[in-house]
Design an enzyme around this catalytic site. Structure first.
Site, PDB file in Angstrom:
ATOM      1  CG  HIS A 132      -2.051  -0.990   1.093  1.00  0.00           C
ATOM      2  ND1 HIS A 132      -3.167  -0.742   0.345  1.00  0.00           N
ATOM      3  CD2 HIS A 132      -2.205  -2.252   1.571  1.00  0.00           C
ATOM      4  CE1 HIS A 132      -3.976  -1.810   0.401  1.00  0.00           C
ATOM      5  NE2 HIS A 132      -3.413  -2.729   1.126  1.00  0.00           N
TER       6      HIS A 132
ATOM      7  CG  ASP B  31      -3.193  -3.720   4.911  1.00  0.00           C
ATOM      8  OD1 ASP B  31      -2.235  -2.942   5.097  1.00  0.00           O
ATOM      9  OD2 ASP B  31      -4.241  -3.375   4.337  1.00  0.00           O
ATOM     10  CD  GLU B  32      -5.801  -5.690   1.225  1.00  0.00           C
ATOM     11  OE1 GLU B  32      -6.895  -6.236   1.043  1.00  0.00           O
ATOM     12  OE2 GLU B  32      -5.593  -4.489   0.955  1.00  0.00           O
ATOM     13  CG  ASN B  33       3.895  -7.309   0.613  1.00  0.00           C
ATOM     14  OD1 ASN B  33       3.905  -7.219  -0.617  1.00  0.00           O
ATOM     15  ND2 ASN B  33       4.954  -7.636   1.324  1.00  0.00           N
TER      16      ASN B  33
END
Lengths: 683, 683
Positions: B254, B318-320
């Site tokens: 992000h 998050d969300e890597n």
């Protein structure tokens, strides 16, 4: 509300037809441009719209273009491919070209030309500010049909009549947070206004952080003030919109807040001053014979001057009755010694010292028209606030000052806090038929709407400023000959809606107040009353300034009401029409209004009582009864003497104020009563 | 709308009666207090109300008391004699006593006792924050009858179930100006929430001014960011309300905005990153093997840490998906050399380095639940966002993390951007029946509602946060046993209205959008459609994140609609009732709804067409036709086969989305169709 809306549409249609002829146009432009030619070529708006800018230092135009694209996209619901403007890009279909950056001074050129063709749009200007004025015009040219949105085809050459088109906001009586100012700056720019006059200090508060005299903002108010960073933020925000910021530090009167913080500069030795919570003209006044006073002001102004890059600096200077000066023996002695006969002379002595301080800081002194005395140098700018209503001849102090050699700015006629009709302001023509030399005319810089904030809060202020101020903006931008009131009102209705789109709260907040009054019950009956009631005018609300304190509630029925109450305006127009020439169409419209008011009391009675609603009961009930009598009277063209007597009694009650409002159809009702007496009374 | 309102009142009455029994109360308190005893003694509110404060350092309580007095005065319309609170004054009729100032940490005591007697009110608390929680309760006790306003007589002992009751606002996808944050902080405090989690950075923007790395805010976004002064202003504002501020700097994923400014810290050598304008999960990721990355983060965090005095510091995490890591050979080599098998291991390596940096700065690291790996120290705080919907067992990652020794904060179930019903959130019980040790229970700090801003602007965000978040606030403050959904909804309706009174725009802005869509035509028919349509849920609006850009219009019909559409909720409830036990009363209510929808298309058709209205025409028309068929079917209890076929065709059309909304009465209509097929079909 159904019937009501139909009436509105009929009226609108009539107005539109009538007025289209006057200006040969149905465009919703405001202010009306200097020269406009309508063509038949429309520019269709679709997702491929893109803007290219050519010109040095594009910051202002870049910023304005982004705002333009967002507003256009939000208005049309179109998803744009290109969310940001381009630089010198031949493929763009909106091209903006300007020569130079404006200085943000009264010398700035704000002219532009705008050509909307079928496939492209050209916006040319000398300065970046001219370009952003033109962008606002373009946005006002948005229209739609069954095929979608488009810009009207036009060729426009535009420039302003006056260089000073301002709005003053008083943030002392009621503090107005940053976001209130920002949205009002947006609104100003949308109608091409270019001066924000920031009334920062008064008896009720000193609203700027001072690092040298911190008690000013800490003690001189109620804890609410702008930090210096916030001041810079606003000045920068305004600059981006091509708006100059003129600060006002009101001295030597209107200074209670200053003296609450630093009593040593007051005219009563040893006095303890308290920040004022009421409204009015108060006695605390700076002491004009002490050196310390001038040291204080020089230090303060030196701290403040860099925050406000504009050349003009407003020192107020109004409404000093000099009572505390009269009571101070030293001051009396000083006056004698210096040959100052009156307090006015003493204030001029004070003003001249201030002017020297300001000159050193590179500033021009500006003050309310009381500063204009024989000895006052003509380098000062006179802000004319008094006119015929204050006993001055037509033209007020403006023409006087101009003829005396001063530069002038007009606010008489533009006091929007008086809650008068938009007509009043629109017809306040600054110059009229007065003969002026070229030099005199050049000294009339323009005018300012003044929003004094005794009776407004951040929640209601927009509804007191807008949409009326847009009509003032037109008065100051457009030619004198653009003066058709009905046409202005037709366009103002659209402008008002667009101001809401832009973020103003003047429409939506009214219902919030009504929901609050009823504790979230059905407000439809209150809306009907609101649409025919107006807040008491010309300071008759808050008599003597003592009824409302700064912390009083401004969530009352009067705060939900505005001037030019929508249904009242329609009804009043129709009554005049009918009485001039009785006809079925007008009668039907009148009867449908009366029917709504007649039935309304039943709905009103369903609201669970509380004191804020109860105060309107007599209004609602009597309006219903008056309507109930007038309907058969005008339908059957007769009324008995007994019924007529009841009618008169009902009307009498309606002529009282209710919850600080007046019934805006009262005159019309009286006319109908008079007419029925003459024509329909049966013995 | 008349009929509609009557239905509403009937339903409300039923709900009120039904639920009053459940909690033995008709009070509008939310969150519901721990212990409450209602007495019969009312405290009448009049102009003599005054507050006295006893306690050291009264700043917070003084501030809260002023706000209390203003809100009370505005609510009741009462002009108070005493506009400001007093200190240790025996004559005051509201007495606030507290012992000490809270530290603004998770150790703070927020308990209070509140006793409303006939002639005076006592509010006692250990800390100043406890006192301001109690003031909010007192304001919720306002009521009125024909004699005026009063506070309900009660004796309350209150304290929260969880110490962490938060709202996260994502200001990266759509920047949210200071005033949006301030009014939402006000709203949070009004329902006793105490953590503002500020999601400051993401692919679409880095929203804090950095003096060390100025390209972050200048290039990493769209020009919109908070100055450091503004950050301090918000932190101070929140502190005054007893709200902690947790900043989030989302790394290593992000991070597109960071890398657009400083590509040298990215995982693709020589890459040129552009700030993201779409939504979704993107590949740009910080490079975890470069020393420079950590120097950058240490410098940046050292600059940011003092701006945010709270002990907790959120690093996202998050969300890597590690795609850019996989593509970088050096990173692959590094992983092998360091025995890091997965990208998760590599991210843990990165997180542990960050934790050391933050520890040096006196901060505790907090991250989304992906940071929880076997090697991650349990000093980190796990922010649990994944639950059953993401394939985790009941309790989601929260219980796991707690049992693994981490302190935890729950957001699974509190994703308010999914536009689900308030029931969904209210029933998201953090612990449920899970057996926990005392230590484990203590590690569950609380929860946070998360307002991701892909599809919200400053204009619409309030309507996505409120009133649902008030129900989440209750879930986190009140006892688990306070779980009656109908009673919650009854109170929530009042809370929603009070939130508008406090300045939230969630109610009033919806009509503004409808006015915009129609270009200021009559919106009554659109309001009827709005009240039965809901925005598409769980990210089915903006499929794949590519339909809407950050600069797309959010002034569409879907933006005027909200979850729990008012009329749909009423209709759906009544359909269930009727189908369970057909009865005349329910039938009458259903028919009156159907009548409104049947007639509505006529009004809809009067609106002058534009694409934003036209897109709803099929909805309006088919709804009208469905209603037109169902009315005689249920009135006469028969339907012909041909008519039934038409009905099915109409319904099929209604099951499509219209302008990114779904018809929230669709299931009910289907049930009615099914019922008429079974019971009324005539061959």
């Amino acid at each position: 509300m159904k019937t009501n809306n139909s009436i509105l549409f009929i009226l609108l249609f009539i107005l539109l037809k009538g007025n289209a002829q006057d200006l040969n146009s149905t465009l919703y432009l405001m202010p009306w441009p200097k020269e406009i030619k309508e063509t038949s070529s429309k520019f269709n708006i679709d997702r491929n719209i893109s803007i290219s800018i050519s010109g040095n230092n594009q910051d202002r135009v870049h910023n304005a273009s982004i705002n333009f694209l967002r507003r256009l996209s939000n208005r049309t619901g179109i998803f744009l491919n290109q969310g940001f403007p381009l630089v010198d890009n031949a493929a763009a279909n909106i091209k903006i070209i300007f020569d130079k950056n404006a200085d943000l001074s009264i010398e700035d050129d704000e002219s532009y030309t705008l050509n909307v063709y079928q496939n492209n749009i050209l916006l040319n200007a000398i300065t970046d500010i001219g370009a952003i004025r033109g962008l606002e015009t373009l946005l006002q040219l948005t229209n739609f049909n069954e095929n979608g949105y488009y810009f009207e085809g036009v060729s426009i050459k535009d420039s302003p009549r006056f260089v000073w088109r301002g709005l003053m906001i008083d943030v002392a009586r009621h503090f107005q947070p940053i976001e209130v100012l920002k949205r009002n700056l947006d609104a100003m720019a949308s109608v091409k206004m270019n001066v924000f006059h920031w009334h920062l200090t008064d008896d009720q508060g000193f609203r700027v952080e001072s690092k040298i005299y911190p008690k000013l903002h800490k003690i001189g108010g109620d804890g609410l003030y702008y930090t210096q960073e916030q001041i810079k933020d606003i000045v920068n925000y305004a600059s981006n919109l091509g708006i100059r910021v003129i600060p006002e530090f009101d001295v030597p009167g209107h200074a209670t807040a200053i003296l609450a913080a630093y009593p040593e500069f007051g005219s009563v030795d040893g006095a303890k001053y308290s920040v004022e919570r009421n409204s009015g003209v108060f006695d605390p006044t700076l002491n004009p014979i002490k050196d310390e006073t001038y040291t204080f002001l020089e230090n303060l102004f030196s701290e403040m001057a860099p925050l406000f890059p504009d050349e003009y600096f407003h020192i107020g200077g109004d409404e000093n009755e000099g009572k505390h000066w009269n009571e101070n023996e030293d001051i009396q002695v000083f006056k004698k010694e210096h040959g100052l006969k009156t307090n006015h002379d003493l204030q001029t002595y004070f003003n001249i010292k201030l002017e020297r301080i300001l000159n050193k800081l590179g500033k021009k002194l500006m003050g309310w028209d009381e500063i204009m005395t024989p000895n006052m140098p003509t380098t000062a700018v006179i802000h004319s606030w008094r006119g015929e209503k204050e006993g001055f001849p037509k033209g007020g102090t403006l023409i006087d000052a101009t003829k005396n050699g001063y530069s002038t700015v007009l606010s008489a006629g533009f006091y929007i806090d008086r809650m008068l009709s938009v007509e009043h302001h629109y017809t306040s023509e600054p110059i009229g038929d007065v003969k002026l030399t070229k030099e005199e005319r050049a000294r009339i810089l323009g005018g300012e709407a003044t929003m004094w904030s005794e009776l407004v809060t951040p929640f209601t202020i927009d509804s007191r400023i807008w949409p009326r101020t847009a009509a003032i903006a037109e008065r100051l931008w457009s030619k004198k000959e653009v003066n058709n009131i009905e046409n202005m009102k037709y366009r103002l209705k659209e402008v008002s809606f667009r101001l809401e789109e832009l973020g103003m709260t003047h429409i939506k907040n009214s219902d919030v107040i009504l929901r609050g009054m009823t504790n979230n019950q059905d407000i439809s009956s209150l809306k009907i009353l609101r649409n025919i009631c107006e807040p008491l005018k010309i300071y008759s609300r808050n008599k003597g300034g003592t009824e409302y304190q700064t912390y009083s509630p401004f969530t009352l029925f009067a705060d939900a009401c505005i001037n030019d109450a929508e249904d009242a305006v329609m009804f009043n127009t129709e009554v005049i029409k009918y009485l001039n020439a009785p006809n079925k169409k007008s009668l039907d419209i009148l009867l449908s209004h009366l029917n709504i008011w007649n039935k309304n009391h039943n709905a009103f009675s369903q609201i669970k009582d509380n004191p804020n609603v109860k105060i309107l009961e007599e209004l609602s009930k009597n309006l219903s009864e008056v309507s109930q009598i007038l309907i058969p009277t005008f339908s059957n063209k007769k009324i008995s003497r007994d019924t007529f007597t009841s009618l008169q009694e009902n009307i009498k009650i309606l002529s009282k104020p209710f919850s600080d409002t007046e019934l805006a159809i009262l005159n019309s009702l009286n006319k109908l009563v008079e007419y029925s007496k003459t024509n329909y009374l049966v013995n």
